[in-house]
Design a protein around this motif. Structure first.
Motif, PDB file in Angstrom:
ATOM      1  N   ARG A  13       0.803  -1.225   0.000  1.00  0.00           N
ATOM      2  CA  ARG A  13       0.000   0.000   0.000  1.00  0.00           C
ATOM      3  C   ARG A  13       0.838   1.279   0.000  1.00  0.00           C
ATOM      4  N   LEU A  14       2.133   1.165   0.026  1.00  0.00           N
ATOM      5  CA  LEU A  14       3.010   2.313   0.194  1.00  0.00           C
ATOM      6  C   LEU A  14       2.931   3.305  -0.966  1.00  0.00           C
ATOM      7  N   ALA A  15       2.617   2.841  -2.145  1.00  0.00           N
ATOM      8  CA  ALA A  15       2.583   3.715  -3.327  1.00  0.00           C
ATOM      9  C   ALA A  15       1.495   4.784  -3.230  1.00  0.00           C
ATOM     10  N   VAL A  16       0.460   4.559  -2.433  1.00  0.00           N
ATOM     11  CA  VAL A  16      -0.636   5.533  -2.340  1.00  0.00           C
ATOM     12  C   VAL A  16      -0.413   6.567  -1.244  1.00  0.00           C
ATOM     13  N   LEU A  48      -6.160  -2.268   8.660  1.00  0.00           N
ATOM     14  CA  LEU A  48      -5.139  -1.338   8.185  1.00  0.00           C
ATOM     15  C   LEU A  48      -5.689  -0.419   7.102  1.00  0.00           C
ATOM     16  N   ASP A  49      -6.427  -0.958   6.150  1.00  0.00           N
ATOM     17  CA  ASP A  49      -6.981  -0.137   5.071  1.00  0.00           C
ATOM     18  C   ASP A  49      -7.886   0.963   5.615  1.00  0.00           C
ATOM     19  N   ALA A  50      -8.784   0.592   6.519  1.00  0.00           N
ATOM     20  CA  ALA A  50      -9.733   1.570   7.063  1.00  0.00           C
ATOM     21  C   ALA A  50      -8.998   2.686   7.817  1.00  0.00           C
ATOM     22  N   ARG A  99      -6.636  11.014   5.117  1.00  0.00           N
ATOM     23  CA  ARG A  99      -7.658  12.046   4.816  1.00  0.00           C
ATOM     24  C   ARG A  99      -7.538  13.190   5.806  1.00  0.00           C
ATOM     25  N   ARG A 100      -7.299  12.877   7.064  1.00  0.00           N
ATOM     26  CA  ARG A 100      -7.163  13.925   8.075  1.00  0.00           C
ATOM     27  C   ARG A 100      -5.949  14.798   7.823  1.00  0.00           C
ATOM     28  N   LEU A 101      -4.898  14.215   7.263  1.00  0.00           N
ATOM     29  CA  LEU A 101      -3.696  15.002   6.928  1.00  0.00           C
ATOM     30  C   LEU A 101      -3.880  15.810   5.660  1.00  0.00           C
ATOM     31  N   GLY A 102      -4.934  15.508   4.913  1.00  0.00           N
ATOM     32  CA  GLY A 102      -5.168  16.231   3.674  1.00  0.00           C
ATOM     33  C   GLY A 102      -4.561  15.568   2.473  1.00  0.00           C
ATOM     34  N   GLY A 103      -4.127  14.323   2.617  1.00  0.00           N
ATOM     35  CA  GLY A 103      -3.554  13.584   1.496  1.00  0.00           C
ATOM     36  C   GLY A 103      -4.643  12.948   0.658  1.00  0.00           C
ATOM     37  N   ALA A 104      -4.430  12.878  -0.626  1.00  0.00           N
ATOM     38  CA  ALA A 104      -5.402  12.251  -1.531  1.00  0.00           C
ATOM     39  C   ALA A 104      -5.193  10.753  -1.535  1.00  0.00           C
ATOM     40  N   VAL A 105      -6.171  10.022  -1.019  1.00  0.00           N
ATOM     41  CA  VAL A 105      -6.099   8.557  -1.008  1.00  0.00           C
ATOM     42  C   VAL A 105      -7.364   8.005  -1.595  1.00  0.00           C
TER      43      VAL A 105
END
Length: 121
Positions: free
Chosen positions: A76-79, A106-108, A115-121
């Motif tokens: 999952r590191l690429a996202v 882990l996914d949830a 999302r809380r950090l403002g990153g696009a996932v």
């Protein structure tokens, strides 16, 4: 195994991700995921660290849990946006969880903290 640039190693790096200003966390019965982003790390690869205490189980159980979590994170590191530090902490129930249960948790949590950090996932 995670590539060297993607690993948290120092105590201060873990402390910054867990307790630093602007850090966030999300937890479940199995895991807690802490995330932190600073301008000083902008453009650098994301880093991940793991905390698996003796409360999870004996040495064999802890090692198996860490190995499972590392494999899940590597997929999952690429996202993960650049400059983000993540700490994945295993709760005692993680020692008896299957890889599938760990993946769902882990996914949830992963998506929630990013999302809380403002990153696009």
């Amino acid at each position: 195994m995670l590539p060297a640039p993607n690993r948290l190693r120092e105590r201060s790096e873990f402390a910054s991700a867990v307790r630093g200003p602007g850090s966030t966390r999300a937890g479940s019965r199995l895991l807690v995921v802490h995330a932190h982003r600073t301008d000083a790390r902008a453009g650098r690869p994301p880093r991940v660290g793991f905390v698996v205490s003796k409360a999870v189980g004996g040495a064999v159980v802890r090692t198996r849990t860490k190995r499972r979590l590392r494999a899940l994170v590597a997929q999952r590191l690429a996202v993960v946006p650049a400059g983000v530090d993540l700490v994945v902490r295993a709760n005692p129930a993680a020692g008896t969880a299957t890889s599938g249960e760990l993946a769902v948790a882990l996914d949830a949590l992963w998506h929630k903290v990013l999302r809380r950090l403002g990153g696009a996932v």
